[in-house]
Design an enzyme around this catalytic site. Structure first.
Site, short mmCIF file in Angstrom:
data_model
loop_
_atom_site.label_atom_id
_atom_site.label_comp_id
_atom_site.label_asym_id
_atom_site.label_seq_id
_atom_site.Cartn_x
_atom_site.Cartn_y
_atom_site.Cartn_z
N GLY A 189 0.81 -1.22 0.00
CA GLY A 189 0.00 0.00 0.00
C GLY A 189 0.84 1.26 0.00
CB ALA A 190 4.25 1.85 -1.04
CG ASN A 191 -1.15 3.53 -4.02
OD1 ASN A 191 -1.25 2.47 -3.41
ND2 ASN A 191 -2.17 4.34 -4.21
N GLY B 16 -0.57 8.02 1.13
CA GLY B 16 -0.61 8.09 2.59
C GLY B 16 0.68 7.71 3.28
N GLY C 271 2.25 4.84 3.53
CA GLY C 271 3.16 4.02 2.74
C GLY C 271 3.98 4.84 1.77
CB SER D 237 -4.90 1.19 14.66
OG SER D 237 -5.80 2.11 15.26
CE1 TYR E 127 -8.19 0.02 9.97
CE2 TYR E 127 -8.49 0.97 12.16
CZ TYR E 127 -7.72 0.79 11.02
OH TYR E 127 -6.47 1.37 10.95
#
Length: 315
Positions: A44-46, A48, A50, A172, A198
């Site tokens: 998920g590095a694309n 935020g 990441g 979290s 979540y």
């Protein structure tokens, strides 16, 4: 009239100073030593957290693999990083954590193209208003936030051990509100409270780290805090929500760059010991170890691992 002008200016100035003081206490990674020849894999590095983590590591000379569901967005992220870090060594590989076949294909790609890596950062996550079950029959929060990373790490476990690589799990504070029903934790049983789903998946992250640590893996858990990212994009937040929660935003909301500091710290600097490790603590926003308010149960930990292995067909 002058008072009407002066008072808002003074209030704005005070708010600004409070905010800056808060930012200072949150902690920043000071270590800028070279990471040349080191390879980091980030899910998920694309965008935020990441994205900011990838950029920070690239600045220090690391090779960074952006593992993303959308390769177009991943390559756009690479282009944006290279505007600032022209010599950045970045590669995008497809990974959909909700699809087991995609995870298996990704792990084959890593084994072939980057068999010697130094760190895997389990960053990707989601929180959505209308949960659903994936094609694998897994509730989507469990799939994306827990089982997808569980399968990926286990498929790469031999390489992780061989390379003595770090595993970073982005969790979290909400894990403290999580609940795990081992009879059906992967099923969609409650659509009224999606935020609970979540929280449950974040508690699974903590148990996952606990078991990896028991198996001798150099695993680190962090909670970046409340950050301004697109994690809650599905909730369609309105301007009046921002006004209502402005005190919370002022005191607690961090930028993605600020939030990424705890991830970067875990990936590069943090060290576990007998007192401070994933069994009972995690890294928080000011880069210190914090004790969880809940005690991770050994029996639940063992059973969750075994059930996750069964669901991923790894047993």
């Amino acid at each position: 009239m002058n008072l009407l002008i002066t008072l808002p200016v003074v209030v704005a100035g005070v708010i600004y100073l409070i905010r800056k003081q808060r930012e200072y206490t949150w902690g920043w990674v000071k270590n800028n030593s070279s990471l040349k020849d080191k390879v980091f894999i980030i899910t998920g590095a694309n965008c935020g957290l990441g994205f900011q983590t990838a950029k920070a590591l690239a600045k220090r000379g690391a090779t960074v693999v952006l593992a993303c569901r959308d390769l177009i967005k991943a390559n756009e992220a690479i282009a944006n990083i290279k505007l600032e870090v022209t010599d950045a060594k970045l590669t995008a590989l497809p990974l959909d954590l909700e699809v087991f076949d995609s995870i298996k294909s990704f792990c084959r790609d890593i084994s072939r193209e980057f068999p010697q890596f130094d760190c895997i950062i389990n960053n990707a996550g989601l929180s959505i208003k209308t949960p659903f079950e994936t094609d694998e029959g897994i509730e989507v929060h469990v799939a994306a936030n827990h089982l997808g990373h569980f399968l990926m790490v286990n498929l790469l476990l031999d390489l992780i051990k061989k390379n003595n690589a770090r595993v970073v799990i982005v969790s979290s504070n909400l894990h403290e509100k999580g609940k795990i029903n081992l009879e059906n934790f992967w099923k969609l049983v409650d659509t009224k409270h999606p935020k609970q789903l979540y929280a449950n998946s974040k508690l699974m992250n903590s148990y996952f780290a606990k078991e990896l640590y028991k198996k001798g893996i150099d695993v680190h858990v962090c909670s970046p805090g409340l950050c301004y990212t697109d994690l809650y994009r599905d909730y369609n937040i309105k301007f009046y929500h921002l006004i209502a929660f402005s005190p919370v935003i002022l005191l607690f909301l961090r930028s993605a760059e600020q939030g990424a500091q705890s991830i970067i710290y875990c990936a590069t600097d943090n060290e576990n010991d007998e007192e401070k490790n994933p069994n009972n603590s995690y890294i928080v926003r000011d880069l210190r170890q914090s004790k969880s308010k809940i005690k991770l149960d050994d029996d639940i930990s063992d059973k969750l691992w075994k059930e996750s292995m069964r669901l991923c067909k790894l047993d």
